[in-house]
Each structure stands twice: as C-alpha cells, then as structure tokens.
Enzyme design. Structure first.
Site: not given
Ligand code: GL2
Length: 838
Positions: A373, A564-565, A672, A676
């Site tokens: 991820h 988002k974060r 994601t 949305k």
């Molecule tokens: C993440 C990615 O940063 C994000 O781009 C991705 O959409 C999500 C789900 O696949 O995974 N990887 C990660 O460690 N976090 C994410 O959100 N916390």
C-alpha cells in the site's frame, strides 16, 4: 410458518419480536430492549440508552442470517477468504446495517412513532476508529463487498481498546484526546471466550528427535497471552450472507501465572496481566518511524498467530488433514503488518503439525497473497534482528531457513550477482541488521499486488524490482474501490433517491449501471434536480458547521475540500499557498471579481509528526487572517474542521464541489477519498498520481482539472538537481506568498513559528511544491472559470459521478476473487421459519 420439529436445534424458534418487521413489532422491540438490556424505563433513559435499544433491535434482525452463514461455511468445504489487517476503519454500523437489511424506512418510522428523534439516536453511535486512514477504510469497504457478493470471508484484526485519537484544535494546534469508543459498550460485537487462543512470546527453542527419529524444534516461551475473539457481523447488501469480523483482544491466561508460576508473588502476577493486556490497548498512528517499537511487533504477531490458529482449528473441524489448507483459506496480507504470518504458518505446520518443510512451504505460498500500500521508503517495515529474536526466537530461525533456501534459488539464477543477492535477502545487512517484512511477504506469497495501475508499475520498476525480475507472474494490479452502499446510499440518500427514480436500484450492486444516467446530461430538469441536491447538502453542512463550530460559511460559494491524513506528500500546504495567493490578489485589488470559495480542511496528523502538525497550525493561522479581513468580504473562507473521521466523511463528500487530490506524482499509492468525492459529483483538481490517473481516464480528461509534474518528470527533475530556490526567485507571486508567511503576518509577528516549514520548502522541498505551484494556481483559475458556468459545471459533475462504475469495491473484490483467491460465491439458505430475503 412453523419450524420443522426434528432436532432440538431447530425447535429453538426465533421469537417474532426479535425478527418481525412490522411497525408495531419494531416499536415493541425497541421498548423491550430498553427495558431488558439497558435496564431503563423511557422516563430515565439517556439518548445512548435509546440508541442501544435501537441497535439491539437491528442486531436481532441480522443474527439469523449471521448464524446461517457461519453454519453454511462450517458444513461445506467452501473456500473462505481471510483478510488479515491490523486496521479496520468500519465507521458507524447502524445506518449501514439498516440499508443492507433493507429496513431503513420502517425502522426510522418506528423510532419516530415511539416519540424519539431518529437522527439524534443515530448520532449517538461511537464509531470504531480502528484504523488510521485509507488502508483501514479499504479493509472495511472490502468486507462490505465480500458479503454483498456472497463470498465466504472473515476479517481478522485487533480489537484496540483505544482507536485513532480524537482530535481537538486549540489555538490552531492539534491536541490528541484518547478515543474511548468502548466506554458505553459495543452492541454490535459478541465476545466468544470459548474460542480463545494462546499466543507465545519470548523464551528459547530446543531441538529434539521425535518418536520416529525426525529432527524437530520446540519453542519454550517465557510468556503466554490469551487472545479472546470479539465477533461483529458484516451483512451484505440485501443478501443472506453475513460474514464475520473477528477482532482479538489480549488477556492474561487466568490460572496460569497465579498458580504455577508466581506462587506468593501476587503483585508480580497482576503485573504480568497488565503486560499482556497492553498488547491490544492502542492503535499505532502511522507516518511515524516504526522502528524499535516492540509493542507494535507484539501486536502484529499476536493477532496473526490467533488468526492462523483459528483457521487451522476451523479447517480441522471440516477435514482431517492440513495438506489442503490452502484450498480452505485464501489469506490476504493487508500490507506488511501481518507479514509475520508467513513464518507463523510455517511454524504451525512444521513444529506443531509435523508437516515436512517442503510441503509446508508449498501450502504457505499457496495460502498467502500480499498487497502493498505504499511506496514511501520510510513506511516499509523492518524489524531489528535483535528485538525480533528476543520476542520470536523460533520465527527468527524459520526466517533464516526460508532465506537460505530462497537465496539458493537466486544464486542458481544469478550466480555471482552478490549485490542482487544482498538486495533480495530477507535480512538487511548493510548496517544494523533488520528483517525486511516486504521481502518476507513477497517470498511467502503467490501473488503480490499494488493498489492502482501507476502504483503497481512503480512497485515493479522500483521498490520490488528485483522480485519482479525474479517472478513477473506473481505481480498484478488491483485498483482500489469503495463501497457504494456506504459512500452513496448511506451518505447521500437524496442523490440515491434521484438515481433510483431514473434507473431503478440495480446500480447499488452494479455501479457500472450508473452510465445509463449519461442519457440525462442534456435534460435541463435533471440538471436542475442534480444541482438542487448538491445545494441542499451544502446548506446542511453549513448549518452543521455553524452549530458545531460557530463559523458562518456561504452555501452558495464553491466548496473546495481537502480531507485526508495530514502529510507533506499530500501537500495540504500547497493548497494553503494558493489560498494566500488569492488573498494577496484581493488585497492588491479589493474589487477583483473572484469566485467565492470555502476551503474546507480535515485530517489528523500523527502525534509525533512535527511538520504535519505545523501544517495544521498554518492552515488555522491563515484562516484567522483571511476570515477576519474586511477586504475579503466573505468571498474566501477557510475552515479546518477538527476530528475528521468516517462519520464526518459521510457528511462532507456529498457536499463538495471540488476535491483536492494534489499529492506529488508517484507518492500516493492510490487514494480512495478521490473516488468518494467523484461518486458524489465533485470535480477533481489533481495530479497524475495514484488512482487519479484512472479516475481521469474514466470521467474524461475534459471533466478533470489536471496540473503538475508527472512521475517521470519528478524523477528527472530530482536527478537533474531540483532547486526550489530557483522557483522562489523566478516567480514573484510565489515569492510574495512565502515572504508573507516568513514575515510573521499569519503568526502575530512571530517570524520563527513557521520557519521550519518555510525553510524546508526553500532548501529541500522534498515534495516539489514550488515546482508545481504555478501549474496549480493556473489550474485553480480554470476551476473558477468552469464554476462560473453553472450548466457546464453541472454537466461535468454528473459525468463524474455516473462514470465511476469502475471504482466500486465490488469490482475490486471480483478481481481479487478471480485472479488471486480463487474464491466463489456461496448461497446462504435461510431456515424456513425466519423472515424471507428483503
Ligand atoms: C495507503 C495509501 O497511502 C493510500 O494511497 C491507499 O489508497 C490506501 C489503501 O490502499 O493505503 N497506505 C497506507 O499505509 N495508508 C494508506 O492510506 N495508511
């Protein structure tokens, strides 16, 4: 209808008050649960008591499906998908269950006819914040799709006592507050102490010969921790399937230490209990260097060991031998957090079930698949060998053995390529020795996937390049998706209504069918309805912000949202630079004709991530100045809404006009939130990063605001030597913005406050904000022009939403089932005496 009275089990007839759906039955059930479960009369009940009574009323109505589902899986030899994830960011359960059961309207009426306020009760639910962001929320969307597609599945994870912290903003700074989500109890889970599992830690290993003279190893731990499962039903949309989310809580095994081990040492024994229970106390925030956090490794091993032992138990319940374990279970590793599972399954098969190594390794590889991820190097997990060996001595031996055999293969293929061997090794030996968890996951899995096309390509070319060269056939892309049940039907009921009126309800399970709505783009009345809905939701959000944060926002303005974060690569500060640019334009020419905008931010920073916290402070400081400057005359508003979570996401995505997806190209694996927003009719301003690329392909380049460097351009500029200073000097508008921040204009004259941020931009700018600044500002001007043309904007908005079919998590799960898991849907039959399918 009466139940067949054949077996004792079947004679346990489910009471009508616990399954009936008539208004009268529902009302009686709420009153009944209030009395018998909460132990309250209406006169003395709190809102939470009423919420609990309502939640139990709903839970009762899905229990039969849940039991039938579990029974179906136990009886047959169907393959079960096990999604192993350290995070499940489920969000509130109530509304989702009502929608999936198809009883939202009835229940709402029953609540109202009971003299209660449905929305108020709904808002009582504490959301289980057992995740940081995208990765945990993805796991939740996938659980919804698995159940909706009737795929047998179990989600395995950790029942953190404290989930992601609650965020407050004080004086512009983030303050973290402990998340006490279990304070009033959790009506959606059922504790299953009878299914507890023991997990070992520490100690040493011993070699011995078994009765057949075979060499074996046993592990003598120094502590044992008990894993207690808590199960939550995950109901599919209008199907009988209700899968299980099984989360493990760590406890001390009671009698164990009190009797045999700590005779006379009562306080020592209690202390051991505390140590054990600490394991599932708190969720680790991501974005912090994870090295050396022993507790984190304990958490990972704890939940993975519980889960694999649970699977073995279930398997042996259905058949005699573990030889075909991989035909019973497909285990997906959600990032490397559960990657220790590779070594643990080997240990269980070889040490505890006496399967020979080669066969065990085949089973293991056929069982696991790994999803990566992230490409950020600092997020790739590695554990110091010393720490690892102390905690998991047997696993260290197993990893050495796996590595030795693996590197033997590599050597055979690339003799004398020592650098390649060192690069591929499961152990990083360049300095202090580390175990590379992504390598363990890659070697132990039959499939490796990225989460968007670009991300998978970059994995192949960069992060996992050597593995790709070794096993190209293992790699596949699985672009992320989100569930339209939660992210449209639950969060945007008005939009769902409109769509239902035009094309029926099939789209809820087949999102591609939204395409039919393209036929209405030229229908002026439809466009008017579409606009009206957006307008109504924006007004609702404005009221909410007014009520909860005492800020006035203009529902007529363009709602520009970045939630988002908070992370430097996501570049919330690039957005802030644009706001200051606009502000400067107004100050220079107070009568300038600007499109009124409300900039809405939300997101948490990891508690130890100083720069991210400073970005929050910057946004709030800019807000203070901009929102209070009479020259601005309400044309710009900046709001940072605290404590962004799933529930607030449900409110804000439908209200957005513009979605900010502005990460440096090559940094955001997928995203994601971008999906949305677009599904709810927001237009995107974004870079060619993650899933943005595929979203743009689907909705059409003419309906997407693109800016910024591409990934190859980012790499090329880095290679050439990127100097942000040059951009600063060449662009007077940018220079003015940066100088204004430096001057203390947003910090009451304090020139030091934002210096770390400004210096980091001027001297490093790792995420190339300055390189993308002008392109972003120009693109925002195109946004303004498009927004001035209401009809054009509405057309673009409609086309965005209706072309999002690809980004349903149903599509993603179908691909995983076909190409990775080899899992099939299973029809769950309901017993005759319970309610029919809705
Ligand atoms: C993440 C990615 O940063 C994000 O781009 C991705 O959409 C999500 C789900 O696949 O995974 N990887 C990660 O460690 N976090 C994410 O959100 N916390």
């Amino acid at each position: 209808m009466n139940p067949p009275v054949e077996t004792l089990q079947q004679t346990i007839k489910v009471e009508d008050d616990r399954t009936g759906l008539s208004l009268e039955t529902l009302k009686r059930a709420i009153a009944d649960n209030l009395f018998y479960i909460q132990g309250k009369y209406p006169a003395i009940a709190t809102k939470n008591d009423f919420y609990m009574a309502l939640a139990y009323t709903v839970r009762d109505r899905l229990l039969q499906r849940w039991l039938n589902t579990t029974e179906t899986y136990l009886k047959s030899k169907v393959k079960v998908v096990c999604y192993l994830s350290a995070e499940f960011l489920m969000g509130p359960h109530l509304s989702n269950n009502l929608v999936n059961l198809g009883i939202y309207d009835q229940v709402r009426r029953a609540v109202e006819e009971s003299g209660l306020d449905f929305v108020e009760l709904r808002e009582q639910e504490e959301e289980p914040g057992l995740g940081n962001g995208g990765l945990g929320r993805l796991a939740a969307c996938y659980m919804d799709s698995l159940a909706s597609l009737e795929i047998p599945a179990i989600g395995y994870g950790i029942r953190y006592e404290f989930g992601i912290f609650d965020q407050e903003i004080r004086d512009g700074w983030q303050i973290e507050i402990t998340d006490k989500w279990l304070r009033y109890g959790n009506p959606w889970e059922i504790e299953r102490p009878e299914a507890s599992i023991d997990v070992k830690f520490g100690g040493y290993t011993q070699a011995y010969n078994d009765e057949n003279g075979h060499y074996r190893v046993r592990w003598i731990p120094d502590i044992i921790v008990k894993g207690v499962p808590y199960d939550t039903p995950i109901l599919g949309y209008k199907v009988n399937t209700a899968n299980t989310l099984r989360l493990w809580k760590a406890e001390a095994p009671e009698s164990f230490e009190f009797e045999a081990f700590n005779v006379g040492d009562y306080y020592g024994a209690v202390n051991e209990k505390v140590v054990a229970e600490n394991i599932t106390k708190v969720l680790y925030p991501n974005d912090e260097p994870i090295q050396g956090k022993q507790l984190r490794l304990q958490q990972q091993y704890f939940f993975v060991s519980c889960s694999l032992q649970d699977m073995i138990r279930l398997h042996l319940h259905r058949q005699d031998s573990l030889d075909n374990f991989h035909e019973s279970f497909a285990v997906q590793l959600n990032d490397t957090h559960p990657a220790i599972g590779v070594a643990e399954l080997m240990r269980l098969l070889v040490d505890e079930h006496q399967i020979d190594w080669d066969r065990a390794w085949q089973i293991t590889q056929n069982t696991f698949a790994y999803t990566n991820h992230t490409l950020l190097p600092e997020a790739l997990e590695k554990w110091p060998l010393s720490l690892f060996g102390r905690l998991l001595p047997r696993h260290l031996q197993i990893i050495y053995e796996i590595n030795q055999r693996f590197l033997g293969q590599v050597r055979a293929k690339y003799p004398d390529d020592h650098q390649r061997i060192a690069r591929l090794s499961l152990i990083d030996e360049s300095g202090e020795k580390y175990i590379r968890m992504a390598h363990l996951a890659s070697v132990g899995s039959h499939a490796i996937n990225g989460v968007a096309a670009l991300h998978t390509k970059l994995l192949q070319q960069d992060v996992l390049r050597d593995f790709y060269e070794l096993w190209p056939e293992k790699f596949t892309n699985k672009t992320n998706g989100v569930t339209p049940r939660r992210w449209i039907v639950v969060s945007n009921p008005k939009l769902a209504e409109l769509i239902n009126r035009k094309i029926g309800t099939n789209w809820i399970k087949h999102l591609e069918e939204l395409k039919q709505l393209e036929a209405f783009v030229e229908d002026a009345e439809f466009r008017q309805q579409w606009r009206q809905i957006k307008q109504d939701i924006k007004r609702d959000l404005a009221e909410y912000v007014k009520k909860n944060h005492a800020i006035d926002i203009n529902p007529q303005s363009l709602f520009d949202v970045q939630v988002k974060r908070i992370h430097e690569y996501k570049r919330q500060h690039l957005n802030a630079l644009y706001i200051i640019t606009l502000y400067n334009q107004i100050k220079q020419n107070p009568n300038i004709d600007v499109v009124p905008r409300t900039f809405i931010f939300g997101g948490k920073a990891a508690p130890g991530y100083f720069m991210a916290k400073l970005i929050i402070k910057l946004i709030n400081s800019v807000a203070q100045v901009v929102n209070n400057d009479p020259d601005v005359r309400e044309r710009l508003k900046v709001v940072f809404l605290p404590d962004y979570n799933v529930r607030f996401g449900q409110r804000v995505y439908p209200a957005a006009d513009l979605s900010e997806q502005i990460s440096t190209a090559g940094k955001e694996a997928s995203g994601t939130g971008n999906m949305k927003f677009s599904m709810n009719g927001a237009l995107t301003i974004g870079t060619l990063d993650g899933a943005n690329i595929e979203i743009r392909e689907e909705v059409g380049a003419e309906n997407f605001f693109l800016f910024g460097l591409t990934t190859p351009e980012v790499y090329a500029l880095k290679a050439k030597g990127y100097n942000p200073w040059d951009y600063y000097h060449a662009n007077s508008q940018l220079k003015t913005v940066i100088d204004l921040i430096s001057s203390g204009f947003f910090s009451h004259g304090d020139t030091n406050l934002f210096r770390p941020l400004v210096d980091s931009l001027l001297y490093h700018d790792q995420y190339m904000l300055f390189a993308d600044y002008q392109s972003y500002v120009d693109c925002q001007e195109q946004v303004n022009q498009a927004y001035r043309d209401e009809e054009k904007w509405t057309r673009m908005s409609i086309l965005n939403a209706v072309r999002m079919g690809k980004f349903s998590s149903d599509r993603a799960i179908r691909e995983y089932c076909q190409e990775i898991w080899n899992a099939q849907p299973v029809n769950v039959e309901m017993q005759e005496y319970v309610q029919p399918k809705p």
